[in-house]
Design a protein around this motif. Structure first.
Motif, short mmCIF file in Angstrom:
data_model
loop_
_atom_site.label_atom_id
_atom_site.label_comp_id
_atom_site.label_asym_id
_atom_site.label_seq_id
_atom_site.Cartn_x
_atom_site.Cartn_y
_atom_site.Cartn_z
N ARG A 209 37.27 51.96 38.16
CA ARG A 209 38.19 51.77 37.04
C ARG A 209 37.39 51.67 35.75
NH1 ARG A 209 39.69 47.85 40.54
NH2 ARG A 209 41.27 48.54 42.01
N PHE A 210 37.88 52.36 34.72
CA PHE A 210 37.32 52.18 33.37
C PHE A 210 38.42 51.52 32.56
CE2 PHE A 210 35.04 56.07 34.80
CZ PHE A 210 33.75 55.57 34.73
N GLY A 211 38.34 50.23 32.39
CA GLY A 211 39.42 49.53 31.70
C GLY A 211 40.70 49.67 32.50
N SER A 212 41.73 50.23 31.88
CA SER A 212 43.01 50.34 32.58
C SER A 212 43.11 51.66 33.34
CB SER A 212 44.16 50.23 31.57
OG SER A 212 44.04 51.27 30.63
N LEU A 213 42.14 52.55 33.11
CA LEU A 213 42.19 53.86 33.77
C LEU A 213 41.51 53.81 35.13
CD1 LEU A 213 42.49 57.17 33.08
CD2 LEU A 213 40.02 56.91 33.15
N THR A 214 42.21 54.29 36.14
CA THR A 214 41.57 54.38 37.46
C THR A 214 41.08 55.82 37.64
OG1 THR A 214 43.10 52.72 38.26
CG2 THR A 214 41.87 53.93 39.91
N PRO B 242 41.23 69.31 39.08
CA PRO B 242 41.33 69.63 37.65
C PRO B 242 40.41 68.75 36.81
CG PRO B 242 43.30 68.50 38.43
CD PRO B 242 42.48 68.78 39.63
N ASN B 243 40.28 69.08 35.54
CA ASN B 243 39.45 68.28 34.62
C ASN B 243 39.95 66.84 34.61
OD1 ASN B 243 39.58 71.14 32.57
ND2 ASN B 243 37.77 70.43 33.60
N GLY B 244 39.01 65.94 34.68
CA GLY B 244 39.37 64.53 34.63
C GLY B 244 39.87 63.97 35.95
N ALA B 245 39.70 64.75 37.03
CA ALA B 245 40.19 64.31 38.33
C ALA B 245 39.36 63.17 38.90
CB ALA B 245 40.21 65.49 39.30
N GLY B 246 38.12 63.07 38.43
CA GLY B 246 37.24 62.00 38.94
C GLY B 246 36.09 62.52 39.78
N ILE C 14 30.62 61.52 42.12
CA ILE C 14 29.22 61.85 42.33
C ILE C 14 28.32 60.75 41.77
CG2 ILE C 14 27.38 63.41 41.55
CD1 ILE C 14 29.12 65.73 42.08
N ARG C 15 28.67 60.23 40.61
CA ARG C 15 27.86 59.17 40.01
C ARG C 15 27.81 57.93 40.88
NH1 ARG C 15 29.57 59.54 33.62
NH2 ARG C 15 28.11 61.20 33.06
N MET C 16 28.92 57.62 41.50
CA MET C 16 28.91 56.45 42.39
C MET C 16 28.05 56.71 43.62
SD MET C 16 32.66 54.71 42.26
CE MET C 16 33.71 56.16 42.24
N THR D 261 23.17 66.71 37.35
CA THR D 261 24.20 65.98 36.61
C THR D 261 25.04 66.96 35.80
OG1 THR D 261 22.54 65.61 34.89
CG2 THR D 261 22.88 63.85 36.47
N GLU D 262 26.17 66.46 35.33
CA GLU D 262 27.09 67.32 34.59
C GLU D 262 26.44 67.88 33.32
OE1 GLU D 262 30.76 65.40 33.34
OE2 GLU D 262 31.82 67.13 34.14
N ASN D 263 25.77 66.99 32.56
CA ASN D 263 24.96 67.47 31.42
C ASN D 263 23.56 67.71 31.96
OD1 ASN D 263 26.69 64.86 30.40
ND2 ASN D 263 26.85 66.61 29.05
N LEU E 176 25.71 53.71 32.23
CA LEU E 176 26.53 54.91 32.14
C LEU E 176 28.02 54.60 32.00
CD1 LEU E 176 24.90 57.39 34.62
CD2 LEU E 176 25.19 57.69 32.18
N SER E 177 28.42 53.46 32.51
CA SER E 177 29.84 53.10 32.39
C SER E 177 30.20 52.90 30.93
CB SER E 177 30.13 51.82 33.16
OG SER E 177 29.75 51.97 34.50
N LYS E 178 29.19 52.49 30.15
CA LYS E 178 29.49 52.16 28.75
C LYS E 178 29.00 53.24 27.80
CE LYS E 178 29.70 47.19 29.27
NZ LYS E 178 28.66 46.73 30.20
#
Ligand SMILES: Nc1ncnc2c1ncn2[C@@H]1O[C@H](COP(=O)(O)OP(=O)(O)OP(=O)(O)O)[C@@H](O)[C@H]1O
Ligand SMILES: [Mg+2]
Lengths: 319, 274
Positions: free
Chosen positions: A19-24, A44-48, A53-55, A89-91, B270-272
């Protein structure tokens, strides 16, 4: 001698959530990638996908759930996980002020290639492969986007990791280079038994390279399966394409007369028939016989598979 | 903790730093500024404020407040000699704390916040280099250059002061003396570390290195208080004061680094990003 066959899982995620704040961003994902498998992550874009991958690469910690990579728990043994994982990584995430060689040299040593001789020969080999050899003393800032992408891929495999996470490896690459990367992925998986998590928007790449894939949408898993299984979720009636040398109304009527045929349409290229049937096996021989009896000349008869793209679009939309 | 991994990070950052003029130029200019500032200031004071035979003016309070040991140092000096002595030995002392502070926080903000801003941090964090190795490497790359600059500034400054004092004091050389050596090699490192620690804390909260640098400027406030305190005669950089300052900064360093290490959780960086 009996070879012990074990299906070991290289990556295992259980209820992985971020979760990033209120966004899951990632919502209770559970999946398993077997050793030596190429596993696609679509959505789709923003699917997570990137967040997932980062986790797995221990770059961010999950808000909930757990994962193990190569048998190591990502939260307890993160250093071990990072040792055995190569990540694109993505970038590109390269040091622009350092040269191509300096970038590779730093990461090679960071990934444990401490012997200078070994390091320089490995780097030379990779730069050769990615056609970056004559750019090796240039600052990364001067490279084109695709070259940076290639350099980032070279970095991801510099330490010969058994597990690879590739976040959109072919974006920004020309068709020839993209094919080079696909061949590389195929080779790494087929000959070297690497486990690869491939995140991509190119469905034809996924279809060609991945043993299994998962579609995610809004952080949730929509489906996991082979391309075949994904396609079969499109439960439309089977279609048959009949390519003829010439076309007339008599042929169309003759095909309509077949017992298993539900509908007949003429494709835009005028001499192709698209036949909707109940049962492919029962209908196909009879359709061909009737066409021939009506004086038609058959060039080819093929069942039409629903494309992965169709399946993908349907699955993503259904959410 | 594997020292060679920390040194690897250090070497990488050092190489990047050397090619980054935005960061290195202001740091290089500093020692020259201070070595040029002194002569012009001294010449200026002599031309404008110094009238032979007149009392020391504003400086009188400073002189009165000097520790008795320093009072003794001034005994038997002419007014001109006393003026030069007080300005060069005492007035400039706190200014020399600005150098390690500014240098270390400018480099640290580039090394921590800058790497985040340029999006290179992700690949770095993915490597099997531990948090403490990464942390140490990045502290060293901020600390070592800022101490080099500080010591270099001190050498230039001593030379300039001695060139003047040779004529004013008939061949006597004023620097280096014990207080200044403690100042440069004892106090300055603790100040540099405080600058680094605070910058790391700030960098964990902000997007880019410019922002981090701007906020780091507040670090100057306590140093400027020392400068003005000294000019007004309230604080004098005697041995006791320098020793007390070292003690205070060691305490500040410990506190700041405890907070910094907590904030520099690699999985939080990275979260921030946003
Ligand atoms: N550091 C962050 N802070 C806040 N929100 C974030 C952060 N990283 C990702 N998100 C959000 O999480 C969601 C998933 O992002 P993610 O990058 O994982 O998507 P993706 O599937 O990789 O998309 P794309 O195909 O565009 O690369 C998005 O809504 C994104 O805005
Ligand atoms: Mg992504």
């Amino acid at each position: 001698m009996v070879r012990k066959v074990s299906i070991v899982s290289a990556v295992q995620a259980a209820g992985l959530t971020k979760r990033f704040g209120s966004l899951t961003a990632v919502d209770h994902l559970s999946f398993e990638i077997r050793e030596g498998e190429v596993f696609g992550l679509l959505g789709p874009n923003g699917a997570g996908k990137t967040t997932t991958i980062r986790m797995l690469a221990c770059l961010i910690s999950p808000s909930e759930g757990s994962a193990s990579v190569g048998g190591y728990d990502t939260s307890k043994d993160s250093l071990k996980v990072r040792e055995i994982v190569g990540i694109l990584t993505e970038n590109p995430s390269l040091y622009e002020k350092l040269t191509v060689y300096e970038n590779m040299d730093f990461f090679a040593e960071a990934y444990g290639l401490s012997d200078a001789q070994e390091r320089s020969s490995r780097i030379r080999e990779l730069l050769e492969f990615f056609r970056l050899r004559d750019r090796k003393n240039e600052k990364v800032a001067k490279l084109s986007k695709g070259m940076k992408q290639k350099l980032a891929i070279a970095r991801a495999i510099v330490h010969n990791p058994p597990i690879l996470f590739l976040d959109e490896p072919t974006t920004g690459l020309d068709p020839e280079s993209a094919k080079g990367i696909r061949d590389l992925i195929e080779g790494l998986s087929a000959q070297e038994k690497r486990t690869i998590l491939l995140c991509t928007h190119r469905l034809e790449d996924a279809e060609k390279l991945c043993n299994r894939m998962m579609i995610v949408n809004k952080g949730k898993s929509v489906i996991v399966g082979t391309a075949e299984q994904l396609r079969s979720t499109i439960d439309s009636a089977p279609l048959l394409r009949v390519v003829l040398k010439g076309m007339n109304q008599r042929i169309i009527e003759a095909v309509r007369g077949v017992r298993h045929v539900r509908d007949v349409n003429v494709e835009n290229s005028a001499s192709n028939l698209i036949v909707t049937v109940d049962d492919l096996a029962a209908a196909t021989p009879e359709v061909v016989r009737n066409v021939v009896q009506a004086g038609g000349e058959v060039l080819s008869v093929n069942p039409i598979q629903p494309s992965l793209e169709e399946a993908y679009l349907k699955l993503v939309k259904a959410e | 903790m594997r020292i060679q991994k920390a040194m690897l990070v250090f070497r990488k950052d050092w190489r990047e730093l050397r090619r980054n003029w935005q960061v290195t130029l202001p740091i290089f200019i500093m020692p020259f500024m201070f070595s040029a500032l002194l002569p012009s200031l001294v010449v200026l004071i002599r031309a404008v404020a110094f009238v032979p035979g007149a009392p020391l003016g504003g400086l009188a309070t400073v002189v009165k407040n000097l520790p008795s040991q320093a009072q003794n140092e001034l005994a038997g000096l002419t007014d001109q000699q006393a003026l030069f002595y007080v300005v060069s030995i005492y007035f400039f002392a706190p200014i020399f704390l600005i150098i390690p502070l500014m240098a270390s926080s400018v480099i640290a903000s580039d090394s921590f916040a800058g790497e985040k801003e340029r999006r290179t941090i992700e690949a770095l964090l993915a490597t099997p280099i531990s948090d403490s190795e990464l942390f140490l490497g990045k502290i060293l790359v901020s600390f070592i250059p800022s101490m080099i600059v500080t010591v270099a500034s001190f050498l230039i400054y001593s030379t300039v002061v001695d060139v003047f004092s040779r004529t004013i004091f008939n061949g006597r050389l004023l620097l280096p003396n014990v207080i200044w050596i403690i100042l440069i090699f004892g106090l300055a490192p603790t100040v540099a570390l405080a600058g680094i620690g605070l910058t790391i804390i700030i960098s964990a909260r902000v997007k880019g290195f410019r922002e981090a640098q701007q906020i780091s400027v507040i670090l100057l406030i306590p140093i400027l208080i020392l400068v003005f305190g000294q000019v007004s005669g309230a604080i004098i950089f005697g041995p006791e004061v320098v020793a007390a300052l070292i003690g205070a900064f060691v305490g500040v360093d410990l506190l700041i680094f405890r907070i910094g290490v907590r904030l520099f959780r690699r999985d939080e960086v990275l979260s921030k990003l946003a």
